[in-house]
Design a protein around this motif. Structure first.
Motif, PDB file in Angstrom:
ATOM      1  N   TRP A  23       0.811  -1.216   0.000  1.00 50.63           N
ATOM      2  CA  TRP A  23       0.000   0.000   0.000  1.00 50.63           C
ATOM      3  C   TRP A  23       0.841   1.261   0.000  1.00 50.63           C
ATOM      4  CZ3 TRP A  23       1.319   2.881   4.158  1.00 50.63           C
ATOM      5  CH2 TRP A  23       1.756   2.217   5.321  1.00 50.63           C
ATOM      6  N   ALA A  28      -0.354   2.917  -5.432  1.00 51.67           N
ATOM      7  CA  ALA A  28      -1.397   2.145  -4.751  1.00 51.67           C
ATOM      8  C   ALA A  28      -2.637   3.002  -4.475  1.00 51.67           C
ATOM      9  CB  ALA A  28      -0.853   1.585  -3.434  1.00 51.67           C
ATOM     10  N   GLY A  29      -3.780   2.492  -4.905  1.00 56.54           N
ATOM     11  CA  GLY A  29      -5.030   3.231  -4.728  1.00 56.54           C
ATOM     12  C   GLY A  29      -5.869   2.674  -3.600  1.00 56.54           C
ATOM     13  N   SER A  30      -7.136   3.038  -3.605  1.00 53.93           N
ATOM     14  CA  SER A  30      -8.044   2.646  -2.531  1.00 53.93           C
ATOM     15  C   SER A  30      -8.332   1.146  -2.567  1.00 53.93           C
ATOM     16  CB  SER A  30      -9.361   3.412  -2.647  1.00 53.93           C
ATOM     17  OG  SER A  30     -10.302   2.895  -1.737  1.00 53.93           O
ATOM     18  N   HIS A  31      -8.455   0.558  -1.397  1.00 56.02           N
ATOM     19  CA  HIS A  31      -8.848  -0.851  -1.279  1.00 56.02           C
ATOM     20  C   HIS A  31     -10.327  -1.003  -0.986  1.00 56.02           C
ATOM     21  CE1 HIS A  31      -4.920  -2.793  -1.482  1.00 56.02           C
ATOM     22  NE2 HIS A  31      -4.514  -1.584  -1.143  1.00 56.02           N
ATOM     23  N   ILE A  32     -11.041   0.109  -0.975  1.00 60.15           N
ATOM     24  CA  ILE A  32     -12.430   0.045  -0.546  1.00 60.15           C
ATOM     25  C   ILE A  32     -13.374   0.756  -1.515  1.00 60.15           C
ATOM     26  CG2 ILE A  32     -12.218   2.069   1.003  1.00 60.15           C
ATOM     27  CD1 ILE A  32     -14.102  -1.119   1.906  1.00 60.15           C
ATOM     28  N   PHE A  34     -15.361   1.634  -4.782  1.00 60.64           N
ATOM     29  CA  PHE A  34     -15.792   0.733  -5.840  1.00 60.64           C
ATOM     30  C   PHE A  34     -14.991   0.936  -7.124  1.00 60.64           C
ATOM     31  CE2 PHE A  34     -18.774  -0.432  -9.337  1.00 60.64           C
ATOM     32  CZ  PHE A  34     -18.724  -1.803  -9.116  1.00 60.64           C
ATOM     33  N   VAL A  72      -2.772  -3.654   4.721  1.00 62.98           N
ATOM     34  CA  VAL A  72      -4.082  -3.106   4.383  1.00 62.98           C
ATOM     35  C   VAL A  72      -5.094  -3.665   5.379  1.00 62.98           C
ATOM     36  CG1 VAL A  72      -5.940  -3.202   2.683  1.00 62.98           C
ATOM     37  CG2 VAL A  72      -3.587  -2.827   1.942  1.00 62.98           C
ATOM     38  N   ARG A  75     -12.147  -4.198   4.285  1.00 64.70           N
ATOM     39  CA  ARG A  75     -12.586  -4.607   2.952  1.00 64.70           C
ATOM     40  C   ARG A  75     -14.100  -4.624   2.920  1.00 64.70           C
ATOM     41  NH1 ARG A  75      -9.575 -10.253   2.653  1.00 64.70           N
ATOM     42  NH2 ARG A  75      -9.476 -10.779   4.838  1.00 64.70           N
TER      43      ARG A  75
ATOM     44  N   TYR B 129     -20.808   2.244  -0.458  1.00 64.81           N
ATOM     45  CA  TYR B 129     -19.611   2.498  -1.269  1.00 64.81           C
ATOM     46  C   TYR B 129     -19.907   2.347  -2.758  1.00 64.81           C
ATOM     47  CZ  TYR B 129     -16.275   2.978   2.544  1.00 64.81           C
ATOM     48  OH  TYR B 129     -15.583   3.452   3.631  1.00 64.81           O
ATOM     49  N   VAL B 130     -20.590   1.286  -3.158  1.00 68.01           N
ATOM     50  CA  VAL B 130     -20.789   1.074  -4.598  1.00 68.01           C
ATOM     51  C   VAL B 130     -21.751   2.115  -5.185  1.00 68.01           C
ATOM     52  CG1 VAL B 130     -20.231  -1.385  -4.455  1.00 68.01           C
ATOM     53  CG2 VAL B 130     -22.612  -0.693  -4.461  1.00 68.01           C
ATOM     54  N   TRP B 188     -15.354   2.418  12.655  1.00 66.54           N
ATOM     55  CA  TRP B 188     -14.149   3.047  12.101  1.00 66.54           C
ATOM     56  C   TRP B 188     -14.400   4.553  12.072  1.00 66.54           C
ATOM     57  CZ3 TRP B 188     -10.376   0.728   8.319  1.00 66.54           C
ATOM     58  CH2 TRP B 188     -10.408  -0.674   8.321  1.00 66.54           C
ATOM     59  N   GLU B 193      -7.855   5.446   8.215  1.00 71.62           N
ATOM     60  CA  GLU B 193      -6.830   4.987   7.274  1.00 71.62           C
ATOM     61  C   GLU B 193      -5.809   6.104   7.096  1.00 71.62           C
ATOM     62  OE1 GLU B 193      -8.200   3.009   3.617  1.00 71.62           O
ATOM     63  OE2 GLU B 193      -6.565   4.028   2.577  1.00 71.62           O
ATOM     64  N   ARG B 195      -2.151   5.434   6.166  1.00 68.64           N
ATOM     65  CA  ARG B 195      -1.057   5.101   5.244  1.00 68.64           C
ATOM     66  C   ARG B 195       0.219   5.858   5.609  1.00 68.64           C
ATOM     67  NH1 ARG B 195      -3.086   3.116  -0.500  1.00 68.64           N
ATOM     68  NH2 ARG B 195      -5.216   2.602   0.033  1.00 68.64           N
ATOM     69  N   PHE B 202      -0.823   1.277   8.279  1.00 67.44           N
ATOM     70  CA  PHE B 202      -1.880   1.562   7.295  1.00 67.44           C
ATOM     71  C   PHE B 202      -3.033   2.298   7.964  1.00 67.44           C
ATOM     72  CE2 PHE B 202      -5.707   0.372   4.856  1.00 67.44           C
ATOM     73  CZ  PHE B 202      -5.313   0.775   3.580  1.00 67.44           C
ATOM     74  N   ILE B 203      -3.346   1.884   9.192  1.00 66.38           N
ATOM     75  CA  ILE B 203      -4.424   2.538   9.936  1.00 66.38           C
ATOM     76  C   ILE B 203      -3.908   3.052  11.271  1.00 66.38           C
ATOM     77  CG2 ILE B 203      -6.418   1.273   9.000  1.00 66.38           C
ATOM     78  CD1 ILE B 203      -6.051  -0.530  11.620  1.00 66.38           C
ATOM     79  N   ILE B 225     -15.431  -5.089   9.513  1.00 63.51           N
ATOM     80  CA  ILE B 225     -14.288  -5.227   8.600  1.00 63.51           C
ATOM     81  C   ILE B 225     -14.335  -4.143   7.524  1.00 63.51           C
ATOM     82  CG2 ILE B 225     -13.981  -7.702   8.945  1.00 63.51           C
ATOM     83  CD1 ILE B 225     -15.215  -7.933   6.018  1.00 63.51           C
ATOM     84  N   THR B 226     -15.457  -3.458   7.404  1.00 62.98           N
ATOM     85  CA  THR B 226     -15.617  -2.443   6.354  1.00 62.98           C
ATOM     86  C   THR B 226     -15.522  -1.049   6.967  1.00 62.98           C
ATOM     87  OG1 THR B 226     -17.093  -3.973   5.210  1.00 62.98           O
ATOM     88  CG2 THR B 226     -17.122  -1.679   4.479  1.00 62.98           C
ATOM     89  N   PRO B 227     -14.683  -0.189   6.414  1.00 61.02           N
ATOM     90  CA  PRO B 227     -14.568   1.173   6.955  1.00 61.02           C
ATOM     91  C   PRO B 227     -15.899   1.919   6.922  1.00 61.02           C
ATOM     92  CG  PRO B 227     -12.770   0.708   5.429  1.00 61.02           C
ATOM     93  CD  PRO B 227     -13.737  -0.439   5.325  1.00 61.02           C
TER      94      PRO B 227
END
Lengths: 458, 401
Positions: A23, A28-32, A34, A72, A75, B129-130, B188, B193, B195, B202-203, B225-227
Motif C-alpha cells: 500500500w 497504490a489506490g483505494s482498497h475500498i 468501488f 491493508v 474490505r 460504497y458502490v 471506524w 486509514e 497510510r 496503514f491505519i 471489517i468495512t470502513p
C-alpha cells in the motif's frame, strides 16, 4: 504421440489484506472504493480472464491483543461487491469466498442464486471454514464449532445449499398471462434436510439460476480439505505454484476423483501466483527485490518474527540480529485471526534454523524475513512469464493460475497488456469468451447435464 | 427544525419514494400487458424500474424481500400457482443497480430475525460504497414459523396478531439489530486509514472501536471489517402499524413508513411517533414519517377504477392492503398527498399496483403535477440519500470530540 495443448485458465485475485499487497507504493489506490474494484475487474475482462476472485474476512486480525495495523486493513462485503461488478462487466466470472461456519445454508444459497441470476450465470463460491471463537465473537452463535467438526459442517453446508439450488428445476415459471398460471408446480422449491448440523425444511424462494448451481471452489490444503475438494468441488484454489510441488499436489488430488465417480477434467487446480513483470528478466529481478523490501518493512519483519517467537519483540531492532531468547510455545498465541500462525508447527526448531541462517549470511531480522518469505512465483519479461506459465500448465503442475498482483487496482494492467497476448499467440489462451457463463469459461458442464450423464452411465 | 413543527404554515416540498415488489402490489399485476413477469429474475428488469424512478427524481426506491416464498396468508405459506412466487435477494439487486444510477437512493429490505447484524452492516456499508452514498435499509421482522424452519435455529410459536408478546420480542430484537448495525458503521472513524509510510502503519488503530454490543439475542464484538461508509450512517427505515413498531421507528429509524387511511389517523400516528421520539431522546433529530399508499394512477380516474376492477376480477377477490388504496388521477393524488402532508407526514412511499403502469404514471404524471405546485424538486439537489432527505452526515459516536 504428443498430447494436445491444454488451454490455460487465468483469474485475478483482488489484492488482499496481507503483506503481499504493497500500500506504500505511490501507485497504490483505494482498497475500498468501488472504482478500484471496477478498474481491476474491467482489466481482467479486457484480458479475457476466467474470473475475478475476492477473499473475505470476518474479524480484523490482532497481534498482541491489538488490531494489526501494518497491512491493508478493511474490505467490503463479498456478495455486495460482486453484484455491483456484474453491472460493469459482461463475461467475467465472479468468485467470492464465503465462510460456511458463520452463515446459514438458506441465506447463502439465496445470495449465490441471486448473484447467479443478476450476473447471467457468472457466480462462484470459494467455500471456507473456520472454527475460532475469536471470529465467533462477531456472530450470533459465537465460537460454537469444535475444530474437528469444521469439515463435516462445511460438507453438510455445501450439500444442503446444493439441495436448495436443486429444489427448483428451471421449468416451473410459466407466467402465462392469458391462462393466469404463474407457477407450474405449486410446491416448487420444497426441501427437507435432516443431518448432524442442519435440520431444516420448507421452500426455497429463488428459482433455478442460469448455472444451476454456482461453481464451487475449495481452498484448504489438509487431507480433509483435499478429500472435500475431490468429492464435490469444481476447482481448487491451491498454494503450490512451483513446478514440483504443483505436480505432486495435482496428481494427488486428481487421483482422488475416481472414487467419487468423477473425471480429471471435473476438478480444476488453480494455484495462487504472484509475479514481478518488467521489460527484461534483469529488470524483473530488480523489481522483485524492491517489491519484497516494500512488502517487508522493518515493522512488518518484527511482527512476522513474533508469529514464530510468540512474544512481544517490539524492543528489537529490525536491522539488527535475531533474538537470543527462545519462542514461547504455550497455547495462547500472540496472533489472532490469520491462518499463517499454523505454518510453524515447531517454533523452537524454526527459530534455531533461522538464527543459523541469519548468522551464516550476516542477515538482519528484516533480511531474514525477506529471504525466508515467499518470492514472487513468476519473475521475468513478458516472454519469460508467458513461457513459464505455459510450461507449468502443460506439465500438469496446474490448470492455470489465480494471479495475485501486489498493487491495487492497477497491478494487473501490464500482465493484461503484455503477457496475455503472448499466451494467445501460442494458442493456449482464449482470444474471445466462448460462452456466457463461468462454467463455459472453465469447461465445466451444467449440473443438469452432469446428472444426465451419470444417469446414462448407471 | 423538527418536521413536526412545520405543519401549520406554507408546506415545503414533500419526499417521494416508490416500493418495488415483483410486478407490482396487486397480486394479479403480473397479468397486465406492461408487467414483464418473465423478467423478474433478470438484472435488466430492475435496472429499468430504477432508471424510471430516477428519471422522476424520486428520493429512493425500496425493494421488498423475505426469507421464504411470497404468500397470500398472514403467517403461513400457500400453494397458489396464480401469483408471482420467487424473488432475488434485495441487497444484491440494489447493489447490481447501483453502478447504473447516479442520484436515487437504494433501500433494500433486510430481515433482522434470522440473519447476522455483522453481515448486514457490512453489506449495506458496501452498498453505500458502490452507490457513493445512496444506501439505506428497510428493517423487517418475520414471525412466520415456516421461515424459522428454513433456518432451523429457533422455532417461533404461532401468533394471533401483531399484538402478541412474541412480536414485541421480535421488534425488540430488531431494535438491537439496528443498534449493532449502526455501531458497526461507526466502528471506524472517518480518518482511520492513515497510510503512514514513516511508521509503516496503514491505519491508526486508536480510531477503530470495539462495539461490544450485548443484547438478549446476540452479542457482537466489532469492529466492522468495512470502513465507515460514505454517508457515515446509511439510511435506516422501517414500516409500522402500531405502537411497538412505532417505537422501533422512533428509537432507530431515519424514515418510518406508516399507513393512515385518513388525515385524522395520520395526525394521531405522527403524534404518537413524535412522543416516542422524545422518550427516546431524539427530539432534536430529523425523523421523517412517510405515508404508504397503494396507487392505481390514470389521467382519467374512471380508467384507474376500471383497471382496479379488472385486476380484482382476475385475482378472484377485491385487493386488500394494510395501506390506503388510492384510485384516481395524478392531480387527485397530489391533492391527497398535500392533505396528508398538512397532517404531519413529510413524504410518501407509493406502492404501484402495477409497476409497469403505475410507476411511469408517478414519474411522468404525479411528479410534474407536484412540481407545478412547487411541492417537489425539479432536479436532484444532493449527492447522497441523506442529503436528499435533509439529513446531515452524522458525527461518529466513537470519535473523541
Amino acid at each position: 504421440m504428443s498430447k494436445p495443448l491444454k488451454q490455460i485458465h487465468l483469474a485475478a485475485h483482488f489484492p488482499g489484506v496481507n503483506n503481499t499487497t504493497v500500500w506504500s507504493d505511490p501507485e497504490a489506490g483505494s482498497h475500498i472504493e468501488f472504482s478500484s474494484f471496477a478498474h481491476f475487474a474491467k482489466t481482467a475482462e479486457r484480458a479475457k480472464f476466467d474470473f475475478l476472485f475476492l477473499a473475505e474476512g470476518l474479524r480484523l486480525r490482532e497481534q498482541g491483543g491489538k488490531i494489526y495495523d501494518l497491512d491493508v486493513v478493511g474490505r467490503p462485503d463479498t456478495f455486495t461487491v460482486l453484484a455491483a461488478l456484474a453491472a460493469v462487466t459482461e463475461h467475467l466470472g465472479l468468485t467470492g469466498t464465503i465462510n460456511s461456519t458463520f452463515n446459514e445454508p438458506y441465506e447463502v444459497a439465496r445470495q449465490f442464486a441471486s448473484l447467479d441470476h443478476l450476473s447471467g450465470g457468472r457466480s462462484a463460491w470459494n467455500v471456507v471454514t473456520s472454527w475460532d471463537a475469536f471470529t465467533g465473537e462477531n456472530f450470533r452463535r459465537g465460537g460454537f464449532l469444535p475444530q474437528e467438526e469444521r469439515y463435516s459442517r462445511a460438507k453438510e453446508f455445501l450439500a444442503t445449499t446444493q439441495e436448495l439450488f436443486d429444489s427448483w428445476h428451471g421449468d416451473e415459471i410459466l407466467a402465462d398471462q392469458e391462462s393466469g398460471v404463474f407457477l407450474r408446480d405449486a410446491k416448487a422449491g420444497s426441501f427437507v434436510h435432516t443431518g448432524q448440523h442442519f435440520d431444516i425444511h420448507g421452500r426455497f424462494n429463488v428459482p433455478r439460476s442460469p448455472q444451476g448451481r454456482p461453481v464451487v471452489f475449495q481452498a484448504g490444503d489438509s487431507e480433509e480439505g483435499r478429500e472435500f475438494a475431490a468429492s464435490g468441488a469444481d476447482a481448487i484454489f491451491s498454494r503450490y505454484a512451483t513446478l514440483k510441488e504443483g505436480q505432486a499436489f495435482y496428481t494427488d488430488v486428481k487421483n482422488r476423483l475416481a472414487k467419487y465417480g468423477r473425471r480429471h477434467d471435473q476438478l480444476l487446480i488453480l494455484p495462487a501466483a504472484s509475479f514481478a513483470l518488467a521489460d527484461t528478466d534483469a529488470e524483473a529481478e530488480e523489481l522483485a527485490r524492491i517489491v519484497r523490501r516494500q512488502q517487508v518493512s522493518g515493522a512488518t519483519a518484527l511482527k512476522h518474527l513474533e508469529f514464530v517467537w510468540n512474544r512481544d519483540l517490539s524492543s528489537y531492532d529490525p536491522e539488527g540480529p535475531l533474538p537470543d531468547i527462545d519462542p514461547d510455545v504455550s497455547d495462547n498465541h500472540i496472533s489472532k485471526g490469520r491462518a499463517q500462525v499454523r505454518m510453524y508447527r515447531d517454533p523452537l526448531a524454526t527459530a534455531r534454523e533461522w538464527r543459523e541462517l541469519a548468522a551464516a549470511n550476516n542477515w538482519s531480522i528484516r533480511d531474514l524475513v525477506i529471504h525466508t518469505g515467499n518470492r514472487q512465483n513468476f519473475i521475468g519479461s513478458p516472454e519469460t512469464i508467458a513461457r513459464t506459465i505455459n510450461e507449468y500448465v502443460q506439465a500438469d503442475a496446474s490448470d492455470g493460475f489465480i494471479l495475485v498482483p501486489h498493487i491495487t487496482p492497477t497491478g494487473l494492467d501490464a500482465f493484461a497488456d503484455k503477457v496475455v497476448p503472448l499466451l494467445q499467440e501460442q494458442g493456449v489462451f482464449r482470444t474471445e469468451y466462448e460462452g456466457p457463463t463461468l462454467r463455459h469459461h472453465l469447461g465445466l458442464a451444467h449440473p443438469d447435464d452432469v446428472q444426465d450423464e451419470q444417469r446414462v452411465a448407471s | 427544525m423538527s418536521p413536526s413543527s412545520s405543519s401549520s404554515s406554507a408546506l415545503s416540498s414533500l419526499h417521494l419514494a416508490v416500493a418495488l415488489d415483483g410486478t407490482g402490489w396487486h397480486p394479479a399485476s403480473w397479468r397486465e400487458p406492461e408487467a414483464r413477469p418473465r423478467d423478474l429474475l433478470t438484472a435488466g428488469y430492475w435496472a429499468d424500474l430504477v432508471a424510471e424512478a430516477e428519471r422522476g427524481l424520486l428520493d429512493f426506491v425500496t425493494i421488498e424481500d423475505g426469507l421464504g416464498p411470497q404468500s397470500s396468508h398472514f403467517l403461513d405459506p400457500d400453494e397458489r400457482t396464480d401469483q408471482v412466487r420467487g424473488r432475488l435477494d434485495a441487497v444484491l439487486i440494489a447493489s447490481r443497480i447501483a453502478p447504473l444510477t447516479r442520484h436515487i437512493g437504494l433501500v433494500p429490505t433486510v430481515v433482522a430475525t434470522h440473519t447476522e447484524p455483522f453481515h448486514i452492516s457490512k453489506a449495506v456499508a458496501t452498498l453505500d460504497y458502490v452507490s457513493t452514498g445512496r444506501a439505506g435499509l428497510r428493517v423487517q421482522i418475520t414471525a412466520r414459523p415456516n421461515e424459522a424452519a428454513h433456518f432451523g435455529r429457533r422455532s417461533i410459536p404461532p401468533i394471533e396478531g401483531y399484538d402478541s408478546p412474541v412480536v414485541t420480542d421480535l421488534f425488540d430484537e430488531a431494535a438491537d439489530y439496528v443498534e449493532a448495525v449502526r455501531r458497526l458503521w461507526d466502528s471506524w472513524e472517518d480518518d482511520a486509514e492513515i497510510r503512514d509510510a514513516a511508521t509503516g502503519r496503514f491505519i491508526d488503530r486508536d480510531k477503530l472501536h470495539y462495539i461490544d454490543f450485548e443484547g438478549k439475542h446476540f452479542s457482537v464484538k466489532g469492529p466492522s471489517i468495512t470502513p465507515r461508509p460514505p454517508q457515515g450512517q446509511p439510511l435506516v427505515t422501517a414500516l409500522g402499524h402500531q405502537t411497538v413498531p412505532y417505537r422501533l421507528i422512533a428509537r432507530q429509524a431515519d424514515v418510518g413508513y406508516v399507513t393512515p387511511h385518513d388525515t385524522d389517523q395520520a395526525r394521531a400516528i405522527v403524534a404518537e411517533i413524535r412522543a416516542e421520539q422524545e422518550t427516546a431522546g431524539r427530539s432534536d433529530e430529523l425523523l421523517h414519517v412517510f405515508g404508504d399508499l397503494v396507487v392505481f394512477l390514470d389521467d382519467d380516474p374512471a380508467e384507474a377504477a376500471a383497471r382496479r376492477d379488472r385486476l380484482d376480477a382476475l385475482a378472484g377477490e377485491p385487493y386488500q392492503s394494510d395501506a390506503r388504496i388510492f384510485t384516481g388521477s395524478p392531480s387527485q393524488l397530489a391533492d391527497l398527498l398535500r392533505e396528508f402532508q398538512a397532517a404531519g407526514l413529510t413524504g410518501f412511499r407509493l406502492r404501484p399496483a402495477v409497476l409497469g403502469h403505475d410507476l411511469p404514471a408517478i414519474t411522468r404524471g404525479l411528479v410534474p403535477e407536484l412540481q407545478r405546485r412547487g411541492a417537489f424538486r425539479t432536479a436532484y439537489e444532493a449527492d447522497t440519500l441523506r442529503g436528499l432527505l435533509g439529513l446531515g452526515r452524522p458525527a461518529n459516536r466513537y470519535a473523541a470530540a
